[in-house]
Design an enzyme around this catalytic site. Structure first.
Site, PDB file in Angstrom:
ATOM      1  CG  HIS A 121       4.697  -1.173   6.546  1.00 57.41           C
ATOM      2  ND1 HIS A 121       5.782  -0.643   5.857  1.00 57.41           N
ATOM      3  CD2 HIS A 121       3.844  -0.132   6.724  1.00 57.41           C
ATOM      4  CE1 HIS A 121       5.580   0.643   5.620  1.00 57.41           C
ATOM      5  NE2 HIS A 121       4.421   0.982   6.158  1.00 57.41           N
ATOM      6  CG  ASP A 122       3.623  -9.055   8.849  1.00 53.77           C
ATOM      7  OD1 ASP A 122       4.575  -9.524   8.203  1.00 53.77           O
ATOM      8  OD2 ASP A 122       2.813  -9.757   9.488  1.00 53.77           O
ATOM      9  CB  VAL A 147       4.869  -7.183   2.288  1.00 52.74           C
ATOM     10  CG1 VAL A 147       5.990  -7.814   1.483  1.00 52.74           C
ATOM     11  CG2 VAL A 147       5.047  -5.665   2.310  1.00 52.74           C
ATOM     12  N   GLY A 174       1.286 -11.044   3.407  1.00 53.50           N
ATOM     13  CA  GLY A 174       0.207 -11.499   4.269  1.00 53.50           C
ATOM     14  C   GLY A 174       0.633 -11.385   5.714  1.00 53.50           C
ATOM     15  CG  ASP A 198       4.097 -13.984   6.539  1.00 50.99           C
ATOM     16  OD1 ASP A 198       4.340 -12.762   6.719  1.00 50.99           O
ATOM     17  OD2 ASP A 198       4.587 -14.652   5.612  1.00 50.99           O
ATOM     18  N   PRO A 209       1.179   1.302  -0.101  1.00 50.43           N
ATOM     19  CG  PRO A 209      -0.405   2.061   1.422  1.00 50.43           C
ATOM     20  CD  PRO A 209       0.359   0.841   1.032  1.00 50.43           C
ATOM     21  CG  HIS A 211      -2.075   8.170   8.546  1.00 48.86           C
ATOM     22  ND1 HIS A 211      -2.104   8.522   7.208  1.00 48.86           N
ATOM     23  CD2 HIS A 211      -1.304   7.051   8.611  1.00 48.86           C
ATOM     24  CE1 HIS A 211      -1.397   7.653   6.498  1.00 48.86           C
ATOM     25  NE2 HIS A 211      -0.900   6.752   7.326  1.00 48.86           N
ATOM     26  CB  THR A 212      -5.841   9.666  14.466  1.00 50.17           C
ATOM     27  OG1 THR A 212      -6.190  10.666  15.426  1.00 50.17           O
ATOM     28  CG2 THR A 212      -5.905   8.294  15.144  1.00 50.17           C
ATOM     29  CG  ASP A 246      -4.452  14.354  14.916  1.00 48.15           C
ATOM     30  OD1 ASP A 246      -4.607  15.582  14.771  1.00 48.15           O
ATOM     31  OD2 ASP A 246      -5.217  13.655  15.606  1.00 48.15           O
TER      32      ASP A 246
END
Length: 331
Positions: free
Chosen positions: A70-71, A74, A76, A78, A169, A199-200, A251
């Site tokens: 997520h960092d 958005v 880059g 940073d 996404p 996501h595993t 999972d």
């Protein structure tokens, strides 16, 4: 008018070229031994703190990994996602980030304290680099690879709720939407599929996928790409009128092991999100899913390549940004 239009298009194209070279130069400034002279034991300090946190709760692993993603997507890589806001207007306050587990933030804070406890390292290592190292460490602790991490990122000073919009996404994305979003960050379709394999060890809340099992569309209450037995299991865990914030493992087979089970689940119609299952249902990506499902080594190799490329997205280096004294606020 036509001449002006050509000039305008030429200027825009030239601007994109300049931006590309600036981004490439920043990424190239990263290197594995960046702190060799100022904080030679940075990796062991971070690893020790992450191990302690991981022993307290497994959620440390998926929470930290998701925080890194997520960092980077958005503003880059940073560490702007770590910045807190007194008026709830920072990245972390956006609806797409509110579900980020607190254990991810806490992992970085604890690792930062461990690094700064060494006088030689104090205020020498960026929060962005600490997050990148912690991400590698949680992947390894969960049974995944321990890969080399490029370092030298600087911390951003800006974090706004508006910057999150349309930059992450969504659970209902199609393959084209996924590819377009990842391509904006220099990531290919194989990179995207490999990173989706995280996501595993991930988890989600019922509200993110409940439509697939109760009210998919006017023609079908259930998403036809879902395994029917899986639907029954999900309905037991996520009753229609129960708190939608209940967390579900992405999972259902080996939720606490970083392996290729995610792809095997997709082959059986057990992808929790539309954006997961589409990787198998769409012929253009099915081959890569089948490869990763049958060959864990191929998945691991692709994941290391992809997460290394992810770690280069929009990085600040040199005199850009700063080294935050407190990861939750600019200096």
């Amino acid at each position: 008018m036509e001449i002006k239009s050509i000039k305008s298009q030429t200027f825009i194209a030239f601007s994109f070229i300049i931006l590309f070279f600036v981004a490439s130069a920043s990424a190239q400034a990263l290197r594995q031994n960046f702190y060799q002279n100022v904080c030679p034991n940075v990796e062991s300090l971070v690893r020790s703190a992450v191990q302690k946190k991981f022993q307290q709760t497994f959620v440390t692993a998926p929470a930290t990994l998701r925080l890194f993603f997520h960092d980077c997507f958005v503003r880059g890589c940073d560490a702007s996602v770590l910045i807190a806001s007194g008026n709830n207007q920072a990245e972390k306050d956006h609806p797409d980030d509110i579900s980020l587990a607190g254990d991810g933030f806490d992992t970085v804070i604890k690792a930062k304290a461990a690094v700064d406890s060494d006088p030689k390292c104090r205020n020498k290592v960026s929060c962005a680099d600490i997050l990148a190292l912690a991400t590698r460490d949680v992947v390894a602790l969960a049974g995944g690879p321990s890969y080399k991490v490029e370092l030298g990122r600087r911390d951003g000073r800006i974090s706004t709720i508006a910057s999150v919009q349309h930059n992450l996404p969504r659970p209902d994305f199609s393959l084209d939407q996924l590819n377009n979003m990842f391509a904006r960050h220099g990531l290919t379709q194989p990179d995207m599929i490999a990173l989706s394999g995280a996501h595993t060890i991930g988890f989600s809340h019922c509200s993110k996928f409940s439509k697939r099992i109760y009210n998919f569309n006017p023609k079908s209450r259930i998403d036809p790409t879902l395994n029917r037995n899986y639907v029954f299991q999900l309905r037991q865990m996520c009753p229609l009128r129960v708190d939608s914030r209940i967390a579900i493992n992405m999972d259902p087979t080996t939720p606490q092991t970083f392996d290729n089970a995610y792809y095997k689940n997709l082959q059986q119609g057990r992808g929790l999100f539309v954006s997961d299952q589409v990787l198998f249902s769409d012929q253009r990506s099915r081959g890569t899913v089948n490869l990763f499902a049958s060959n864990n080594t191929a998945f691991i190799k692709a994941f290391v390549i992809a997460i290394t490329k992810l770690g280069r997205v929009g990085v600040k280096t040199g005199r850009q940004g700063e080294i935050r004294i407190d990861c939750t606020r600019p200096n």
